[in-house]
Enzyme design. Structure first.
Site, PDB file in Angstrom:
ATOM      1  N   ASN A   3      -5.201  -6.951   2.884  1.00  0.00           N
ATOM      2  CA  ASN A   3      -5.652  -6.546   4.223  1.00  0.00           C
ATOM      3  C   ASN A   3      -6.795  -7.471   4.674  1.00  0.00           C
ATOM      4  O   ASN A   3      -7.651  -7.841   3.879  1.00  0.00           O
ATOM      5  CB  ASN A   3      -6.140  -5.101   4.185  1.00  0.00           C
ATOM      6  CG  ASN A   3      -5.191  -4.227   3.403  1.00  0.00           C
ATOM      7  OD1 ASN A   3      -5.009  -4.428   2.215  1.00  0.00           O
ATOM      8  ND2 ASN A   3      -4.585  -3.290   4.048  1.00  0.00           N
ATOM      9  N   HIS A  48      -1.729  -6.909  11.394  1.00  0.00           N
ATOM     10  CA  HIS A  48      -2.631  -7.936  10.856  1.00  0.00           C
ATOM     11  C   HIS A  48      -2.403  -9.301  11.489  1.00  0.00           C
ATOM     12  O   HIS A  48      -2.068 -10.260  10.797  1.00  0.00           O
ATOM     13  CB  HIS A  48      -2.432  -8.074   9.329  1.00  0.00           C
ATOM     14  CG  HIS A  48      -2.717  -6.816   8.552  1.00  0.00           C
ATOM     15  ND1 HIS A  48      -2.322  -6.650   7.236  1.00  0.00           N
ATOM     16  CD2 HIS A  48      -3.370  -5.699   8.895  1.00  0.00           C
ATOM     17  CE1 HIS A  48      -2.725  -5.462   6.810  1.00  0.00           C
ATOM     18  NE2 HIS A  48      -3.351  -4.855   7.783  1.00  0.00           N
ATOM     19  N   GLU A  59       0.841  -1.190   0.000  1.00  0.00           N
ATOM     20  CA  GLU A  59       0.000   0.000   0.000  1.00  0.00           C
ATOM     21  C   GLU A  59       0.867   1.227   0.000  1.00  0.00           C
ATOM     22  O   GLU A  59       1.862   1.285   0.719  1.00  0.00           O
ATOM     23  CB  GLU A  59      -0.782   0.079   1.298  1.00  0.00           C
ATOM     24  CG  GLU A  59      -1.824  -0.930   1.430  1.00  0.00           C
ATOM     25  CD  GLU A  59      -1.980  -1.276   2.895  1.00  0.00           C
ATOM     26  OE1 GLU A  59      -1.494  -0.534   3.761  1.00  0.00           O
ATOM     27  OE2 GLU A  59      -2.585  -2.314   3.145  1.00  0.00           O
TER      28      GLU A  59
HETATM   29  P1  FAE Z   1     -10.632  -7.448  16.571  1.00  0.00           P
HETATM   30  O1  FAE Z   1     -11.193  -6.474  15.610  1.00  0.00           O
HETATM   31  O2  FAE Z   1      -9.233  -7.245  17.051  1.00  0.00           O
HETATM   32  O3  FAE Z   1     -11.620  -7.493  17.832  1.00  0.00           O
HETATM   33  C1  FAE Z   1     -11.342  -8.219  18.991  1.00  0.00           C
HETATM   34  C2  FAE Z   1     -11.935  -7.489  20.188  1.00  0.00           C
HETATM   35  O4  FAE Z   1     -11.892  -8.352  21.329  1.00  0.00           O
HETATM   36  C3  FAE Z   1     -11.171  -6.227  20.587  1.00  0.00           C
HETATM   37  O5  FAE Z   1     -12.068  -5.143  20.673  1.00  0.00           O
HETATM   38  C4  FAE Z   1     -10.569  -6.575  21.944  1.00  0.00           C
HETATM   39  O6  FAE Z   1     -10.445  -5.460  22.812  1.00  0.00           O
HETATM   40  C5  FAE Z   1     -11.537  -7.601  22.475  1.00  0.00           C
HETATM   41  N1  FAE Z   1     -10.956  -8.531  23.456  1.00  0.00           N
HETATM   42  C6  FAE Z   1      -9.761  -9.153  23.382  1.00  0.00           C
HETATM   43  N2  FAE Z   1      -9.560  -9.962  24.442  1.00  0.00           N
HETATM   44  C7  FAE Z   1     -10.716  -9.860  25.217  1.00  0.00           C
HETATM   45  C8  FAE Z   1     -11.125 -10.458  26.439  1.00  0.00           C
HETATM   46  N3  FAE Z   1     -10.355 -11.350  27.094  1.00  0.00           N
HETATM   47  N4  FAE Z   1     -12.332 -10.100  26.939  1.00  0.00           N
HETATM   48  C9  FAE Z   1     -13.115  -9.203  26.283  1.00  0.00           C
HETATM   49  N5  FAE Z   1     -12.757  -8.608  25.116  1.00  0.00           N
HETATM   50  C10 FAE Z   1     -11.575  -8.942  24.583  1.00  0.00           C
HETATM   51  O7  FAE Z   1     -10.691  -8.928  16.001  1.00  0.00           O
HETATM   52  N6  FAE Z   1      -7.288  -4.483   8.279  1.00  0.00           N
HETATM   53  C11 FAE Z   1      -7.772  -4.226   7.053  1.00  0.00           C
HETATM   54  O8  FAE Z   1      -8.416  -5.091   6.448  1.00  0.00           O
HETATM   55  N7  FAE Z   1      -7.584  -2.998   6.462  1.00  0.00           N
HETATM   56  C12 FAE Z   1      -6.881  -2.005   7.080  1.00  0.00           C
HETATM   57  O9  FAE Z   1      -6.746  -0.903   6.532  1.00  0.00           O
HETATM   58  C13 FAE Z   1      -6.321  -2.275   8.359  1.00  0.00           C
HETATM   59  N8  FAE Z   1      -5.566  -1.341   8.999  1.00  0.00           N
HETATM   60  C14 FAE Z   1      -5.164  -1.579  10.301  1.00  0.00           C
HETATM   61  C15 FAE Z   1      -4.492  -0.571  10.995  1.00  0.00           C
HETATM   62  C16 FAE Z   1      -4.161  -0.762  12.333  1.00  0.00           C
HETATM   63  C17 FAE Z   1      -3.442   0.318  13.081  1.00  0.00           C
HETATM   64  C18 FAE Z   1      -4.508  -1.974  12.984  1.00  0.00           C
HETATM   65  C19 FAE Z   1      -4.179  -2.197  14.441  1.00  0.00           C
HETATM   66  C20 FAE Z   1      -5.148  -2.977  12.288  1.00  0.00           C
HETATM   67  C21 FAE Z   1      -5.471  -2.799  10.948  1.00  0.00           C
HETATM   68  N9  FAE Z   1      -6.152  -3.784  10.226  1.00  0.00           N
HETATM   69  C22 FAE Z   1      -6.587  -3.531   8.952  1.00  0.00           C
HETATM   70  C23 FAE Z   1      -6.424  -5.112  10.822  1.00  0.00           C
HETATM   71  C24 FAE Z   1      -7.883  -5.292  11.256  1.00  0.00           C
HETATM   72  O10 FAE Z   1      -8.312  -4.203  12.039  1.00  0.00           O
HETATM   73  C25 FAE Z   1      -7.990  -6.615  12.027  1.00  0.00           C
HETATM   74  O11 FAE Z   1      -7.608  -7.651  11.148  1.00  0.00           O
HETATM   75  C26 FAE Z   1      -9.398  -6.880  12.535  1.00  0.00           C
HETATM   76  O12 FAE Z   1      -9.829  -5.864  13.400  1.00  0.00           O
HETATM   77  C27 FAE Z   1      -9.461  -8.219  13.256  1.00  0.00           C
HETATM   78  O13 FAE Z   1     -10.822  -8.525  13.500  1.00  0.00           O
HETATM   79  P2  FAE Z   1     -11.228  -9.575  14.621  1.00  0.00           P
HETATM   80  O14 FAE Z   1     -12.686  -9.672  14.627  1.00  0.00           O
HETATM   81  O15 FAE Z   1     -10.408 -10.803  14.435  1.00  0.00           O
END
Ligand code: FAE
Length: 504
Positions: free
Chosen positions: A483, A445, A360
């Site tokens: 992504n 990621h 990107e």
């Molecule tokens: P996620 O969205 O991480 O959600 C998990 C949730 O569970 C979080 O809110 C945690 O706080 C919560 N949690 C964890 N442990 C516990 C517990 N013990 N008890 C209660 N709650 C808990 O998971 N991806 C893209 O496709 N495009 C992008 O442009 C992109 N940019 C990114 C930029 C940054 C800075 C970051 C950090 C990530 C980026 N990503 C991007 C990755 C994407 O946000 C990530 O793959 C997803 O959010 C993962 O989704 P999940 O549902 O697996």
């Protein structure tokens, strides 16, 4: 925005409990609620629905404060240096939005709060090319994904493309046009990357008719406007069902079999991160959607400590970084990248087939001319880590090695060595330390740790425990080629449809 109902009460007995409110969790809660199931979502981070003293919910990327980081006393910016000078600064310890979680050899950035990663991410919403899907989820029927679940995920997430004429004319994407020109001149294919930012809103930002977000550099610590985070898409529909309770600042620490399903132990936190109450609830079904790292850590702990001893030996395994590596290039003075840079990237260089890298063109929204092109590459890498439970330390560990990023650096070089040679330019050495070219210390990621078809069956049911499911990025074996969040969302749509049809 409608406020969440009161948080889950101690001793509650609930039909379905979802751990985490990111993509996997939000899809799960919405579809269950629409099927008539009452759902409780438990989220360790904050609700992010109340403005701070500056009148804004989210802090700006360039002026981090307590809202910016999860329980740190000093910021840990992904881009740690500028002109070789460290930019991190002290902040009050608070349950902020971005977690820079440190493991041996790698820092894993994750969103914390209702909306998970959608609160902090770049919004790039990319569906992998169909011919690469077998590299992503070989055990999943591609026809189903591309005919049904990817379109469903893209529609629900509100994915859209920038207007080409605006891209070509706005100062805010001069940096991306320079990136495109350099890619073209070295014969690399480039693509416009769809995003979940509201492009009409961004055009209005440029016109000065609405408050600025992407054009004010907001991204890493949340966007106050414009970005369609999960709060505005899935979670707004979740709330509208009236069947879902969301408990922010609640962290799941234990799950074990009990009469009526599973006993779930939950710590309620204050904004300093201290435990203020411990609740025990009974859930007939529990959905792990704590993200790749969160779910992996919980599962290896529960297997090792005897809470869920029959989980199979695959839990914790197959974890990957999606091959993330960052770098900058120093451009000539005639290739200015602009003082105004939209924080939402929208151009990718696709050298996956030839060199194993999808890069990107990323912004450096510093407000000054940097003459730099900056890139986040997603690369093909065979390296996978394993989470294990360290009983003595009382925590889960990951056996990653920084040296494993060498493969990713070489893949990224397949693009940038060629561009540098064609343009007569060099790599920047001042962005990740003093004379350090590669940002090889982190990932945005995280993927894997409870791989579909190994730790779970082919729909996310955890082996050995009926009524326990994995619904997030931990199902995906370490790479999505692009992504990840569209793939995480589409896979969750696929799995929950099957689970509702057969298990309820
Ligand atoms: P996620 O969205 O991480 O959600 C998990 C949730 O569970 C979080 O809110 C945690 O706080 C919560 N949690 C964890 N442990 C516990 C517990 N013990 N008890 C209660 N709650 C808990 O998971 N991806 C893209 O496709 N495009 C992008 O442009 C992109 N940019 C990114 C930029 C940054 C800075 C970051 C950090 C990530 C980026 N990503 C991007 C990755 C994407 O946000 C990530 O793959 C997803 O959010 C993962 O989704 P999940 O549902 O697996």
């Amino acid at each position: 925005m409608a406020r969440a109902a009161a948080s889950i009460s101690d001793a509650a007995v609930v039909p379905a409990l979802v751990i985490g409110t990111g993509y996997g969790g939000s899809v799960t809660a919405l579809r269950l609620a629409q099927a008539g199931v009452d759902v409780h979502m438990v989220e360790m981070g904050m609700a992010w629905d109340t403005p701070g003293s500056d009148g804004k919910i989210f802090a700006n990327t360039t002026t981090p404060d307590q809202r910016s980081f999860w329980l740190r006393t000093k910021t840990k910016q992904p881009l740690s240096h500028f002109l070789g000078i460290p930019i991190d600064k002290n902040i009050p310890k608070y349950t902020g939005i971005l977690d820079a979680e440190e493991f041996s050899g790698i820092t894993v950035y994750q969103g914390r709060g209702v909306g998970g990663g959608s609160l902090v991410n770049g919004g790039m919403a990319v569906t992998p090319k169909r011919e690469t899907f077998a590299d992503v989820l070989p055990m999943v029927n591609a026809d189903e994904m591309y005919d049904t679940y990817y379109p469903r995920a893209n529609a629900e997430l509100g994915v859209g493309l920038i207007r080409a004429a605006w891209f070509d004319s706005t100062p805010a994407y001069q940096y991306a046009r320079v990136g495109r020109k350099h890619a073209q001149r070295s014969n690399f294919p480039y693509v416009f990357v769809p995003t979940v930012y509201d492009w009409n809103y961004m055009e209005q930002e440029a016109a000065g008719t609405v408050p600025k977000s992407a054009l004010a550099g907001e991204i890493l610590f949340g966007n106050n406007h414009g970005k369609k985070s999960l709060q505005k898409t899935y979670l707004s529909k979740v709330r509208a069902t009236g069947r879902v309770t969301i408990s922010p600042l609640h962290r799941v620490v234990d799950v074990r079999p009990a009469t009526g399903g599973y006993k779930v132990t939950i710590e309620q936190l204050n904004t300093a991160g201290d435990v203020v109450t411990v609740k025990e609830v009974t859930a007939a079904k529990v959905f792990f959607a704590a993200g790749s790292v969160g779910t992996s850590k919980l599962l290896v702990k529960f297997k090792a400590t005897g809470a869920l001893p029959n989980l199979n030996g695959e839990v914790g395994k197959g974890w990957g970084d999606n091959g993330n590596v960052m770098c900058g290039r120093a451009n000539h003075m005639w290739d200015a990248t602009g003082t105004l840079q939209s924080s939402i990237p929208t151009l990718g260089i696709d050298n996956w087939a030839a060199g194993g890298a999808f890069a990107e063109v990323a912004p450096l929204p510093t407000g000054i001319e940097t003459y730099a092109s900056f890139y986040l590459s997603i690369t093909k890498t065979p390296n996978r880590g394993t989470f294990t439970w360290n009983a003595a330390a009382g925590k889960a560990e990951l056996n990653w090695q920084t040296a494993w990023k060498e493969v990713s650096i070489n893949a990224a070089k397949s693009i940038f060595d060629k561009i540098n040679s064609k343009e007569g330019t060099i790599y920047r050495t001042d962005l990740f330390g003093v004379y350090k070219i590669w940002g090889d210390h982190l990932t945005y990621h995280p993927l894997g740790g409870a791989i579909l078809g190994r730790a779970t069956d082919n729909y996310g049911r955890l082996q050995g425990y009926p009524g326990l499911y994995v619904m997030d990025g931990s199902l995906i074996p370490g790479s999505t080629v692009v992504n990840p969040f569209v793939t995480i969302t589409a896979l969750a749509e696929r799995n929950i449809e099957k689970i509702i049809a057969t298990d309820f």
